[in-house]
Motif scaffolding. Structure first.
Motif, PDB file in Angstrom:
ATOM      1  N   SER A   1       0.834  -1.573  -0.150  1.00 38.46           N
ATOM      2  CA  SER A   1      -0.438  -0.292   0.109  1.00 38.46           C
ATOM      3  C   SER A   1       1.148   1.080   0.263  1.00 38.46           C
ATOM      4  O   SER A   1       2.162   0.903   0.061  1.00 38.46           O
ATOM      5  N   GLY A   2       0.413   2.439  -0.271  1.00 40.76           N
ATOM      6  CA  GLY A   2       1.357   3.429  -0.286  1.00 40.76           C
ATOM      7  C   GLY A   2       1.568   3.556   0.909  1.00 40.76           C
ATOM      8  O   GLY A   2       2.760   4.351   1.616  1.00 40.76           O
ATOM      9  N   ALA A   3       1.618   3.148   2.649  1.00 44.74           N
ATOM     10  CA  ALA A   3       1.843   2.937   3.656  1.00 44.74           C
ATOM     11  C   ALA A   3       3.091   2.315   3.566  1.00 44.74           C
ATOM     12  O   ALA A   3       4.290   2.581   4.522  1.00 44.74           O
ATOM     13  N   GLY A   4       3.901   0.978   2.209  1.00 44.67           N
ATOM     14  CA  GLY A   4       4.318   0.619   2.926  1.00 44.67           C
ATOM     15  C   GLY A   4       3.843  -1.178   2.619  1.00 44.67           C
ATOM     16  O   GLY A   4       3.102  -1.439   2.264  1.00 44.67           O
ATOM     17  N   VAL A   5       4.958  -2.117   3.064  1.00 45.67           N
ATOM     18  CA  VAL A   5       4.677  -3.230   2.295  1.00 45.67           C
ATOM     19  C   VAL A   5       4.372  -4.017   4.121  1.00 45.67           C
ATOM     20  O   VAL A   5       5.530  -4.252   4.848  1.00 45.67           O
ATOM     21  N   THR A   6       3.526  -5.115   4.385  1.00 44.90           N
ATOM     22  CA  THR A   6       3.152  -5.719   5.040  1.00 44.90           C
ATOM     23  C   THR A   6       3.316  -7.294   4.722  1.00 44.90           C
ATOM     24  O   THR A   6       2.709  -8.101   3.601  1.00 44.90           O
ATOM     25  N   LEU A   7       3.328  -7.737   5.533  1.00 48.95           N
ATOM     26  CA  LEU A   7       3.302  -9.694   6.024  1.00 48.95           C
ATOM     27  C   LEU A   7       2.403  -9.819   5.966  1.00 48.95           C
ATOM     28  O   LEU A   7       1.966  -9.296   7.585  1.00 48.95           O
ATOM     29  N   PRO A   8       1.760 -11.163   6.271  1.00 49.91           N
ATOM     30  CA  PRO A   8       0.510 -11.767   7.042  1.00 49.91           C
ATOM     31  C   PRO A   8       0.946 -11.858   8.402  1.00 49.91           C
ATOM     32  O   PRO A   8       1.251 -12.307   9.158  1.00 49.91           O
ATOM     33  N   ALA A   9      -0.379 -11.726   9.135  1.00 47.89           N
ATOM     34  CA  ALA A   9      -0.318 -12.047  11.046  1.00 47.89           C
ATOM     35  C   ALA A   9       0.056 -13.230  10.681  1.00 47.89           C
ATOM     36  O   ALA A   9       0.850 -14.090  10.164  1.00 47.89           O
ATOM     37  N   GLY A  10       1.359 -12.634  12.060  1.00 45.38           N
ATOM     38  CA  GLY A  10       2.222 -13.698  12.731  1.00 45.38           C
ATOM     39  C   GLY A  10       3.427 -14.083  12.716  1.00 45.38           C
ATOM     40  O   GLY A  10       4.636 -14.202  12.443  1.00 45.38           O
ATOM     41  N   PHE A  11       3.724 -13.307  10.850  1.00 46.19           N
ATOM     42  CA  PHE A  11       5.071 -13.044  10.175  1.00 46.19           C
ATOM     43  C   PHE A  11       6.250 -12.182  11.235  1.00 46.19           C
ATOM     44  O   PHE A  11       7.219 -12.698  11.365  1.00 46.19           O
ATOM     45  N   ARG A  12       5.665 -11.395  11.677  1.00 46.93           N
ATOM     46  CA  ARG A  12       6.404 -10.323  12.496  1.00 46.93           C
ATOM     47  C   ARG A  12       6.592 -10.471  13.594  1.00 46.93           C
ATOM     48  O   ARG A  12       7.648 -10.805  14.076  1.00 46.93           O
ATOM     49  N   ASP A  13       6.176 -11.499  14.927  1.00 44.74           N
ATOM     50  CA  ASP A  13       6.591 -12.551  15.847  1.00 44.74           C
ATOM     51  C   ASP A  13       7.239 -13.371  15.129  1.00 44.74           C
ATOM     52  O   ASP A  13       8.180 -13.897  16.554  1.00 44.74           O
TER      53      ASP A  13
END
Length: 566
Positions: free
Chosen positions: A67-79
């Motif tokens: 998105s214009g705010a940046g890239v996100t990974l699915p739930a659980g990936f950051r953890d």
């Protein structure tokens, strides 16, 4: 099915192919005691299987989002990534002076294999940071090292390589990104890069980009390339003027955002020179060689995962009959052929990769011959490992039959994920060109000749591998005096011949080591069976490539461009 790390195989290779005990005899690696090695191998497998593997399917089906705010990974990936950092896994082979554990690279290779098997797309973020660390260690100023290495080593920040541009592709000498000196030691970076793996994400609080660019007045081509450190977040906490403007929609590795990165669009994007102006190629190859070893390992990783899935399915699926009773497909000869080929190729490619990592470790201890051998083997590891990954994942689909073509079984994802590996970090054709253009000529061909002599001495009882070693030697001597086109025409078949020969030699060494190593009987039986299959069926295929390697370039240019389009 869940992923089960091949712990016995990994420990066996560390003992008998890497020679981890001999490495631990040196002061630098004294911490690599048998107990610690076993604990790390066991812990890495448990972490990868328990934390990364459950996210593999979600990474494929949902993937990274832009998105214009940046890239996100699915739930659980950051953890999961934060658990990786908290566990200290990123620090295994990094230098102690910057927070690392200073253990052998070959031990960290076990971890990277497990992460790639558990979740290949996700593992790419862990694969890239070591290359950035190596470039800074070898080429960065003390000030840059102190400012950026500690959190790269810990994994709190991640690193990238920004090489490719839309008009340049693999020809990095054609890049146009600019770096204008400010006068205070920093530079303003302006340009666009494509195919930047994990160029943006929400896993960590900062991303350290290593960016190739040109300073004013730089020579044309590769002689005018410099390397710059360009962070997403500056030291004062403000956002640098760089952003991901889109991500690619790919065949596989959907959990790994492949970014188009833009620098200096709206304001001043600040970067710092790594090394000297116009000397960026040396730093780039430091990054690339590290990445190439790990990409070859990705082929092993995905082959292991696909093999486990295929074996489990073949043991359960009932189809056809044998001796008047319903039979599971693992009982049928052709399925056994495919499964044994998968196991043999995976074991051979793993041995080649671990052996190369062990040579790098010895090179880091000052063994010049080991370092030269590692340089020779790097293009083999990258190309052969990834070719094996593609072949084995394709066979896994075949073992599943029609169900393999259905996404829900998981076999198709492994095949899709594997297909990128022969392409990125230098296509396998580029690896072959590197082999015949640079590595073959090291010490006037002496590095290869000494390797072949050692292999021949160890393999006297196996006529097929000796014949392949001799064929490799004959082709190599011809290529040392061949012109450029003839060398390049021979490069890929020669690389496959040589990689198969080295891997076959290492398979023999493993089988010989079984006599002195009390391993489980099923493990020993598969090790002997895989070696026999490799020597009897795969090695002769490689010998058959000699004719192609000796043919020269003329047959390739006997057809006009117009005829290709007919």
């Amino acid at each position: 099915m869940t992923y089960a790390p091949p712990l016995d195989e990994q420990k066996f290779l560390l003992r008998h192919i890497v020679g981890i005990d001999a490495l631990a005899a040196h002061e630098r690696f004294a911490e690599a005691t048998p107990d610690l090695v076993d604990a790390i191998v066991d812990g890495a497998g448990a972490f990868a299987g328990g934390t990364f593997a459950p996210l593999n399917r979600l990474g494929d089906t949902e993937g990274a989002k832009w998105s214009g705010a940046g890239v996100t990974l699915p739930a659980g990936f950051r953890d999961a990534y934060q658990a990786y950092v908290a566990g200290g896994w990123n620090t295994l082979s990094a230098p102690a002076e910057f927070g690392g554990q200073g253990l052998p690279l070959s031990l960290a290779t076990v971890l990277m294999e497990d992460l790639g098997s558990a979740n290949m797309g996700f593992s790419l973020v862990m694969m890239l940071s070591p290359g950035a660390i190596e470039a800074l260690l070898h080429h960065g100023s003390p000030e840059l090292q102190q400012a950026w290495l500690p959190k790269l080593v810990s994994g709190e920040w991640t690193g990238t390589m920004n090489l490719t541009e839309p008009q340049a592709g693999s020809d990095v000498g054609a890049l146009k990104t600019r770096a204008d000196p400010v006068g205070d030691g920093s530079y303003w970076i302006k340009g666009q890069k494509i195919f930047i793996t994990f160029g943006d994400h929400d896993l960590a609080d900062n991303i350290v980009h290593l960016v190739l660019a040109r300073v004013p007045g730089a020579p044309q081509g590769t002689r005018g390339i410099s390397l710059f450190l360009v962070p997403k977040i500056l030291a004062d906490g403000t956002r640098n003027d760089l952003r991901c403007v889109s991500i690619e929609h790919k065949l596989g590795i959907h959990a790994a955002p492949t970014c188009v990165m833009s620098y200096g669009d709206e304001d001043r994007c600040v970067g710092w020179l790594i090394g000297d102006e116009n000397k960026g190629m040396a730093a780039m190859f430091t990054m690339m060689n590290n990445a190439r070893l790990n990409v070859g390992l990705q082929g092993v990783s995905i082959a292991e995962r696909a093999s486990q899935l295929a074996v489990a399915y073949a043991r359960e699926r009932v189809q056809g009959a044998r001796e008047g009773r319903p039979a599971r497909i693992i009982e049928h000869p052709d399925v056994r052929r495919m499964l044994l080929r998968m196991k043999a190729l995976t074991q051979a490619a793993r041995a080649l990769t671990y052996y190369a990592a062990g040579r790098i470790d010895r090179g880091n201890l000052g063994d010049a011959e080991a370092k030269a051998r590692a340089d020779l083997l790097t293009p083999l590891v990258k190309a052969y490992g990834t070719d094996v990954g593609v072949e084995v994942t394709s066979l896994a689909v075949q073992v599943h039959g029609g169900m393999g073509y259905v996404e829900e079984t998981g076999a198709a994802q492994h095949y899709r994920d594997a297909r990128i590996s022969p392409i990125y970090e230098g296509t396998n054709g580029i690896q072959a060109a590197d082999l015949v253009g640079r590595k073959l000529a090291m010490d006037g061909g002496g590095v290869l000749r000494r390797l072949l002599a050692e292999m021949r001495e160890d393999s006297g009882a196996e006529p097929a591998i000796v014949a392949l070693i001799d064929a490799c030697g004959e082709v190599a001597e011809q290529l040392l005096t061949a012109d450029g086109d003839d060398r390049l025409a021979a490069s890929y078949p020669f690389l496959t011949m040589l990689a198969t020969a080295v891997a076959g030699w290492l398979m023999i060494r493993q089988a010989s080591s079984l006599q002195a190593d009390p391993v489980p009987e099923e493990f020993a039986a598969m090790k002997r069976g895989a070696m026999r299959f490799y020597l009897d069926q795969i090695v002769p295929e490689a010998i058959g490539r000699k004719a192609s390697a000796m043919a020269g370039a003329a047959p390739l240019y006997a057809v006009s461009e117009e005829a290709f389009a007919a």
